[in-house]
Design an enzyme around this catalytic site. Structure first.
Site, PDB file in Angstrom:
ATOM      1  N   GLU A  18     -40.755   3.455 -18.543  1.00  0.00           N
ATOM      2  CA  GLU A  18     -40.980   2.660 -17.453  1.00  0.00           C
ATOM      3  C   GLU A  18     -40.605   3.195 -16.100  1.00  0.00           C
ATOM      4  O   GLU A  18     -41.343   2.925 -15.116  1.00  0.00           O
ATOM      5  CB  GLU A  18     -40.324   1.130 -17.797  1.00  0.00           C
ATOM      6  N   LEU A  19     -39.633   3.949 -16.045  1.00  0.00           N
ATOM      7  CA  LEU A  19     -39.319   4.544 -14.768  1.00  0.00           C
ATOM      8  C   LEU A  19     -40.295   5.617 -14.311  1.00  0.00           C
ATOM      9  O   LEU A  19     -40.459   5.662 -13.180  1.00  0.00           O
ATOM     10  CB  LEU A  19     -37.969   5.314 -14.872  1.00  0.00           C
ATOM     11  N   ARG A 525     -40.286  13.483 -14.777  1.00  0.00           N
ATOM     12  CA  ARG A 525     -40.869  14.389 -15.755  1.00  0.00           C
ATOM     13  C   ARG A 525     -40.183  13.977 -17.077  1.00  0.00           C
ATOM     14  O   ARG A 525     -38.909  14.576 -17.205  1.00  0.00           O
ATOM     15  CB  ARG A 525     -40.991  15.563 -15.351  1.00  0.00           C
ATOM     16  N   HIS A 651     -43.112  38.368 -22.176  1.00  0.00           N
ATOM     17  CA  HIS A 651     -43.078  37.761 -20.905  1.00  0.00           C
ATOM     18  C   HIS A 651     -41.772  36.934 -20.520  1.00  0.00           C
ATOM     19  O   HIS A 651     -41.884  36.152 -21.669  1.00  0.00           O
ATOM     20  CB  HIS A 651     -44.362  37.131 -20.678  1.00  0.00           C
ATOM     21  N   HIS A 704     -46.246  29.697  -8.576  1.00  0.00           N
ATOM     22  CA  HIS A 704     -45.546  28.566  -8.369  1.00  0.00           C
ATOM     23  C   HIS A 704     -46.150  27.851  -7.135  1.00  0.00           C
ATOM     24  O   HIS A 704     -45.442  26.676  -7.018  1.00  0.00           O
ATOM     25  CB  HIS A 704     -43.928  28.793  -8.504  1.00  0.00           C
TER      26      HIS A 704
HETATM   27  N1  GLN Z   1     -48.588  32.774 -22.021  1.00  0.00           N
HETATM   28  C1  GLN Z   1     -47.982  31.454 -21.541  1.00  0.00           C
HETATM   29  C2  GLN Z   1     -48.703  31.131 -20.254  1.00  0.00           C
HETATM   30  O1  GLN Z   1     -49.477  31.961 -19.643  1.00  0.00           O
HETATM   31  C3  GLN Z   1     -46.741  31.872 -20.876  1.00  0.00           C
HETATM   32  C4  GLN Z   1     -45.921  30.611 -20.098  1.00  0.00           C
HETATM   33  C5  GLN Z   1     -44.682  31.107 -19.798  1.00  0.00           C
HETATM   34  O2  GLN Z   1     -43.889  31.843 -19.956  1.00  0.00           O
HETATM   35  N2  GLN Z   1     -43.822  29.848 -19.187  1.00  0.00           N
HETATM   36  O3  GLN Z   1     -48.916  30.242 -19.861  1.00  0.00           O
HETATM   37 ZN    ZN Z   2     -43.741  32.716 -17.158  1.00  0.00          ZN
END
Ligand code: GLN
Ligand code: ZN
Length: 763
Positions: A18-19, A525, A651, A704
């Protein structure tokens, strides 16, 4: 002796989030401030009523927050950075949300235009949880001023409902420990902060509070002399007047800080006996009889039903000698609200689980058993024992085939066959690539259309054939476009994935998924972490068909794309009946199967993402190496089933590597892509010092932010990278996956990135 029950804090989001919805309505301009505050008050009232009905004796107040309790504390202290442009201490709700979320610079509801917009406070993970807090920011010369209205008002609000609460206050030393100073050491503010805390406590006392729960989880960290001295100074001051203090620690053992904690003139101490059961002996041996002990015996960080008999056996002898409070190990903030809302989970799994509501029930059962005798709760204890026994033996959990595979792991499975230098030559021959090869991290934009199609498929409105066709079309478009702009190593785009962990969890045995097991991640979130309940295996290939389809469309190499075992582990609720590393090894074996199958299908490059490897670091430095060793070993177990010619990528979405470089090196990935765009490649100096030999793709596009970087910028960044590492070691790629971006941003950015690589090659 009497036993009472405390909860330390209850989930704020509400049983049905709800929040979240109230906040998002308000942010979208669809509800007024008053409507938002009404919704919040209703949630608090319901949470108190619930906890009381379940049998909690110590109800928390001020555990609620409209966004984050660390931010609430910063606002309470008037630690509001100048850029938010408020006069001293005057923190309106819109300032609060500006600190939490930033402002766009558009005209605000107040009618003023706030110019270019303000960035939010930094956000980072709360200790070793997946909850994020807003980092307090302090600047040299800043004046702090008190705004105690929230904590006092929430105490009074409960009182008006006829409820006595124990307000929760984040302790001053933990707040300072979490704070970031700009040109100043946050601890320079200690006395000023203590002055304000003293006033808050006296206001609370004046309002009628007899006890305050003061959270100092910093006591389970490695503390330096300044922090230790600050704790002594703080509690000498704060314990003098005001309510009695329940000094609350969690997430680990006090250990070397135990004597310090016990030296503080507080009336009570809460210790975490789930993360650190062994500390009870030392606590009991040293704690004075007058200290009220609060024992965290129910796991506040996980979703398992407790074995009540086992807990009773431990606490009964203590309760025979002194008054105790029974509590969850930490606030219940980190668990979903109510298991009763789960209608789709397998009933066998359900009986092993407890969410926040059930955890308070368990505490109440323990309390009755101790106060009124075990006969008073015979049935409940029998049910708990039955569930615990079933979990120990269930064939849903214990798979002999997995146990056998675990036993059969040999050292040669943990390493590639040939050292990197030779592998590199073999790979260059098998898969010729230009200098500065270009690639992306895996996902392409998850557009509204993609999410809509997935949702419709989930609801049964879009059949599997039509959904599959839609996904193939998206994938084909992504492949064609990557070819067209001239990327060297392609990806299929991950359109079929909801989430990088859930997608794999749903296909592995041993994982369960909730429909309403939401936990707050930050602000509005929420996430629903997978529940890893049993031995893990992979019934069939998970990604091979998607890879085959993508590769069938192009001559260029397409990377296989997997999530690594450590990341799957760290973003799930995991088993408590075996060590984390054992669970991780099982996941690694499943990932290894997938890697081998991708190779057999023809993949020449396979990426295994370990986005969460670093954040799994234990709170105490002395535990780091052990964690890093098994985490790296699990990665290698997953990655090493392939021939030398197969290129393994990994990664990681962060840039703090300095203290873990040897472990990154030990992962021995052929190519490592990392986040560097915002730090001007500074981080590569550490890789150079360490003589990191394998290939690195330092992110040149900060995904980002919506901003599209220019070719020149990316060339400059790569030249900076080239000052640290030889060009033959370098790849060119964005910072992270592109799923949160829009195609309008991604298209020009990647065109410019490919252009940058060409410019570098030509130079
Ligand atoms: N392979 C993922 C992507 O490209 C890696 C995302 C991540 O490292 N947070 O979305
Ligand atoms: Zn990443």
């Amino acid at each position: 002796m009497t036993v009472t029950v405390a909860t330390l804090g209850f989930p704020r989001i509400g049983p049905k989030r709800e929040l979240k919805f109230a906040l998002e309505q308000h942010w979208a301009g669809k509800s007024s401030e008053a409507e938002l505050l009404d919704a919040a008050a209703a949630l608090r009232t319901a949470a108190w009523a619930r906890q009381q009905a379940l049998g909690a004796d110590w109800l928390p107040s001020n555990d609620f927050s409209l966004y984050d309790h660390v931010l609430d504390t910063s606002v309470m202290l008037g630690a509001i950075p100048q850029r938010y442009g408020v006069a001293e201490g005057e923190a309106t709700l819109s300032t609060y949300f500006a600190m939490a979320r930033g402002t766009t610079g558009a005209t605000e509801s107040c009618g003023h235009n706030h110019g270019a917009g303000q960035t939010a406070l930094e956000m980072t993970k709360w200790f070793d949880t997946n909850y994020h807090y807003m980092v307090p920011e302090l600047t040299a010369g800043q004046r702090l001023t008190l705004n105690a209205s929230k904590i006092v008002a929430e105490y009074r609000e409960a009182k008006a409902l006829g409820l006595e609460t124990r307000p929760v206050l984040l302790g001053p030393v933990t707040w300072l420990t979490l704070a970031k100073g700009r040109d100043v050491d946050p601890f320079d503010f200690l006395d000023e902060v203590l002055g304000l805390y003293a006033v808050v406590l006296s206001h609370l006392k004046h309002a009628g509070a007899e006890w305050v729960q003061i959270d100092e989880p910093c006591l389970v960290l490695d503390l330096n002399d300044i922090q230790r001295a600050a704790l002594t100074r703080a509690y000498a001051r704060l314990a003098r007047s005001g309510p009695q203090l329940m000094l609350t620690t969690y997430f680990g053992a006090l250990d070397d800080n135990l004597n310090l904690a016990l030296s503080l003139p507080v009336a009570g101490l809460h210790v975490d006996l789930v993360r650190a059961p062994q500390q009870i002996d030392a606590v009991l041996a040293k704690a004075p009889a007058t200290l009220l002990l609060s024992l965290g015996v129910i796991d506040g960080r996980n979703i398992w039903r407790a074995d009540l008999d086992a807990i009773l056996a431990r606490v009964a002898p203590i309760a025979a000698k002194r008054d105790i409070i029974l509590a969850p190990s930490c606030s219940l903030l980190h668990t979903p609200v109510d298991l009763a809302l789960e209608r789709k989970l397998d009933p066998e799994v359900v009986q092993w689980l407890a969410f926040a509501v059930q955890k308070v029930e368990e505490l109440a059962i323990l309390k009755r058993a101790l106060n009124e005798g075990q006969a008073s709760v015979q049935d409940a204890l029998a049910q708990s024992a039955q569930a615990a026994a079933a979990r120990r033996t269930s064939s849903r959990i214990h798979d002999p085939a997995v146990a056998e595979r675990m036993r059969a792991i040999t050292p040669d499975m943990l390493a590639r066959k040939t050292p990197y230098g030779d592998r590199r030559q073999i790979q260059e021959a098998a898969l010729p690539l230009p200098a500065y090869p270009t690639t992306t991290i895996g996902s392409f934009p998850q557009t509204g259309e993609v999410r809509h199609a997935r949702a419709e498929h989930g609801r049964g409105n879009l059949d599997t054939v039509a959904y599959g066709r839609f996904l193939r079309e998206e994938t084909e478009r992504a492949i064609r476009w990557q070819e067209e702009i001239g990327l060297d190593m392609l990806v299929h785009g991950e359109f079929e994935r909801n989430d990088m962990v859930q997608y794999f969890g749903e296909q592995l045995s041993g994982f369960a998924f909730t429909v309403s097991g939401w936990v707050q991640s930050y602000g509005s979130r929420c996430v629903r972490p997978p529940i890893l309940y049993g031995d893990v295996s992979r019934p069939k290939p998970m990604t091979v068909d998607w890879w085959l389809y993508a590769q069938s469309l192009t001559e260029k190499p397409v990377k296989g794309m997997l999530t690594g075992p450590v990341t799957i582990l760290n973003w799930s609720f995991v088993r408590d009946d075996q060590p984390r590393e054992a669970s991780c090894r099982q996941i690694a074996l499943a990932i290894r199967d997938e890697v081998v199958d991708l190779e057999a299908a023809g993949a020449q490059a396979i990426q295994i993402d370990e986005a969460a490897l670093r954040e799994g670091l234990p709170l105490r430095q002395r535990d780091w190496q052990h964690y890093l060793d098994w985490a790296v070993e699990c990665f290698r177990l997953g990655a090493s089933g392939v021939a030398d010619a197969t290129q393994i990528h990994t990664h990681m979405c962060y840039s703090e590597f300095n203290d873990i470089l040897p472990s990154i090196g030990a992962m021995d990935a052929d190519v490592l892509s990392i986040e560097t765009a915002r730090s001007q490649m500074e981080l590569l100096a550490a890789f150079a010092d360490y003589r990191y030999p394998n290939a690195i793709g330092p992110g040149v596009y900060d995904i980002h932010a919506p901003r599209v970087p220019t070719t020149d910028e990316m060339v400059t960044l790569m030249r900076l990278a080239g000052q640290h590492l030889p060009p033959r070691q370098l790849w060119v790629n964005p910072d992270c996956g592109l799923k949160t971006r829009k195609w309008e941003e991604v298209r020009p950015a990647l065109v410019a990135m490919v252009e940058a690589a060409r410019a570098l090659r030509a130079a």
